[in-house]
Motif scaffolding. Structure first.
Motif, PDB file in Angstrom:
ATOM      1  N   ASP A 105       3.761   5.318   6.238  1.00  0.00           N
ATOM      2  CA  ASP A 105       4.519   5.217   5.308  1.00  0.00           C
ATOM      3  C   ASP A 105       6.072   5.374   6.458  1.00  0.00           C
ATOM      4  O   ASP A 105       6.905   5.058   6.809  1.00  0.00           O
ATOM      5  CB  ASP A 105       4.461   6.564   4.439  1.00  0.00           C
TER       6      ASP A 105
ATOM      7  N   GLU B 132     -10.265   5.596  -1.043  1.00  0.00           N
ATOM      8  CA  GLU B 132      -9.380   7.492  -0.731  1.00  0.00           C
ATOM      9  C   GLU B 132      -8.752   7.110   0.882  1.00  0.00           C
ATOM     10  O   GLU B 132      -8.132   7.846   0.862  1.00  0.00           O
ATOM     11  CB  GLU B 132     -10.308   8.017  -1.446  1.00  0.00           C
TER      12      GLU B 132
ATOM     13  N   TRP C  85      -1.027   6.087  -6.035  1.00  0.00           N
ATOM     14  CA  TRP C  85      -2.776   5.122  -5.817  1.00  0.00           C
ATOM     15  C   TRP C  85      -3.241   5.502  -7.334  1.00  0.00           C
ATOM     16  O   TRP C  85      -3.805   7.093  -8.020  1.00  0.00           O
ATOM     17  CB  TRP C  85      -2.717   6.421  -4.862  1.00  0.00           C
TER      18      TRP C  85
ATOM     19  N   ALA D 257      -2.433   4.220   3.524  1.00  0.00           N
ATOM     20  CA  ALA D 257      -1.175   4.611   3.460  1.00  0.00           C
ATOM     21  C   ALA D 257      -0.351   5.083   3.735  1.00  0.00           C
ATOM     22  O   ALA D 257       0.660   5.144   4.408  1.00  0.00           O
ATOM     23  CB  ALA D 257      -1.460   3.955   1.942  1.00  0.00           C
ATOM     24  N   ASP D 258      -0.547   6.876   4.096  1.00  0.00           N
ATOM     25  CA  ASP D 258      -0.449   7.065   4.169  1.00  0.00           C
ATOM     26  C   ASP D 258       0.555   7.889   5.465  1.00  0.00           C
ATOM     27  O   ASP D 258       1.554   7.949   6.058  1.00  0.00           O
ATOM     28  CB  ASP D 258      -0.562   8.571   3.770  1.00  0.00           C
TER      29      ASP D 258
ATOM     30  N   ALA E 227      -5.014  -0.270  -6.094  1.00  0.00           N
ATOM     31  CA  ALA E 227      -5.359  -0.513  -4.186  1.00  0.00           C
ATOM     32  C   ALA E 227      -6.262  -2.215  -4.897  1.00  0.00           C
ATOM     33  O   ALA E 227      -5.787  -2.795  -3.952  1.00  0.00           O
ATOM     34  CB  ALA E 227      -6.425   0.588  -3.944  1.00  0.00           C
TER      35      ALA E 227
ATOM     36  N   GLY F 252      -6.124   4.611   1.257  1.00  0.00           N
ATOM     37  CA  GLY F 252      -5.088   6.378   0.119  1.00  0.00           C
ATOM     38  C   GLY F 252      -4.667   7.163   1.612  1.00  0.00           C
ATOM     39  O   GLY F 252      -3.149   6.959   1.579  1.00  0.00           O
ATOM     40  N   GLN F 253      -5.393   7.376   2.171  1.00  0.00           N
ATOM     41  CA  GLN F 253      -5.010   7.730   3.751  1.00  0.00           C
ATOM     42  C   GLN F 253      -3.897   7.062   4.358  1.00  0.00           C
ATOM     43  O   GLN F 253      -3.306   7.330   4.922  1.00  0.00           O
ATOM     44  CB  GLN F 253      -5.871   8.442   4.573  1.00  0.00           C
TER      45      GLN F 253
ATOM     46  N   LEU G 209       0.956  -1.191  -0.100  1.00  0.00           N
ATOM     47  CA  LEU G 209       0.217  -0.371   0.392  1.00  0.00           C
ATOM     48  C   LEU G 209       0.766   1.094   0.114  1.00  0.00           C
ATOM     49  O   LEU G 209       0.869   2.168  -0.674  1.00  0.00           O
ATOM     50  CB  LEU G 209      -1.280   0.308   1.242  1.00  0.00           C
TER      51      LEU G 209
ATOM     52  N   ARG H  43       1.164   4.398  -2.812  1.00  0.00           N
ATOM     53  CA  ARG H  43       0.614   4.904  -3.434  1.00  0.00           C
ATOM     54  C   ARG H  43       2.039   6.173  -3.667  1.00  0.00           C
ATOM     55  O   ARG H  43       1.435   7.276  -3.666  1.00  0.00           O
ATOM     56  CB  ARG H  43       1.155   6.150  -1.122  1.00  0.00           C
TER      57      ARG H  43
END
Length: 168
Positions: free
Chosen positions: A53, A43, A18, A49-50, A23, A46-47, A10, A14
């Protein structure tokens, strides 16, 4: 080891760019059941995944553990042991009744925590080659992996070799 590998994929997605389809492909590759994604769910992933990180980028064990603890607080429920679908006993960190985003958050947070215990807080990283967004789980024998692949390691070694002496 689904949790840490899914988390790495993930984070990598990203960094690469993305998309809902990307995904969905990652979830499918990790056999996340009922992983249907709409734009809103993608979405939210994705948040997430942030938030994953920094776990891979942390250099210090204490910082990595702190980041994983933050994920555990917001990503998991009470864990339970299950043997669904004829599988051997394994832990779940979220109910199957929860949506795919909640389940991914739980499996990545819980999986990273378990992996951190087994790896003494190490063995997670991002490729050291400039411009490569790949996050990885280091399963090498010595645990000193710095690149996502031999190709990136070789590319970086050639780049350093060809660099002017003043830039080495």
């Amino acid at each position: 080891m689904t949790g840490p590998l899914l988390a790495a994929d993930l984070v990598t997605l990203r960094g690469e760019g993305w998309s809902v389809g990307g995904a969905a492909d990652v979830l499918s590759a990790h056999q996340i059941r009922r992983g249907d994604l709409d734009a809103r769910s993608a979405e939210l992933l994705g948040q997430w995944a942030d938030r994953l990180d920094p776990v891979f980028r942390a250099q210090a064990v204490d910082l990595r553990c702190e980041k994983i603890n933050q994920l555990l607080v917001s990503g998991t429920a009470l864990p339970y042991l299950t043997t669904h679908d004829g599988l051997r006993p394994h832990l779940h960190f979220a109910s199957d009744a929860q949506d795919v985003v909640a389940r991914v958050r739980a499996v990545t947070a819980g999986g990273l925590a378990l992996f951190a215990v087994e790896s003494e807080g190490a063995r997670l990283g991002v490729c050291q080659r400039d411009g490569c967004p790949v996050a990885f789980v280091d399963t090498s024998r010595n645990g000193r992996r710095a690149y996502c692949s031999a190709k990136c390691g070789n590319y970086d070694a050639v780049r350093r070799h060809r660099a002017p002496i003043s830039r080495r």
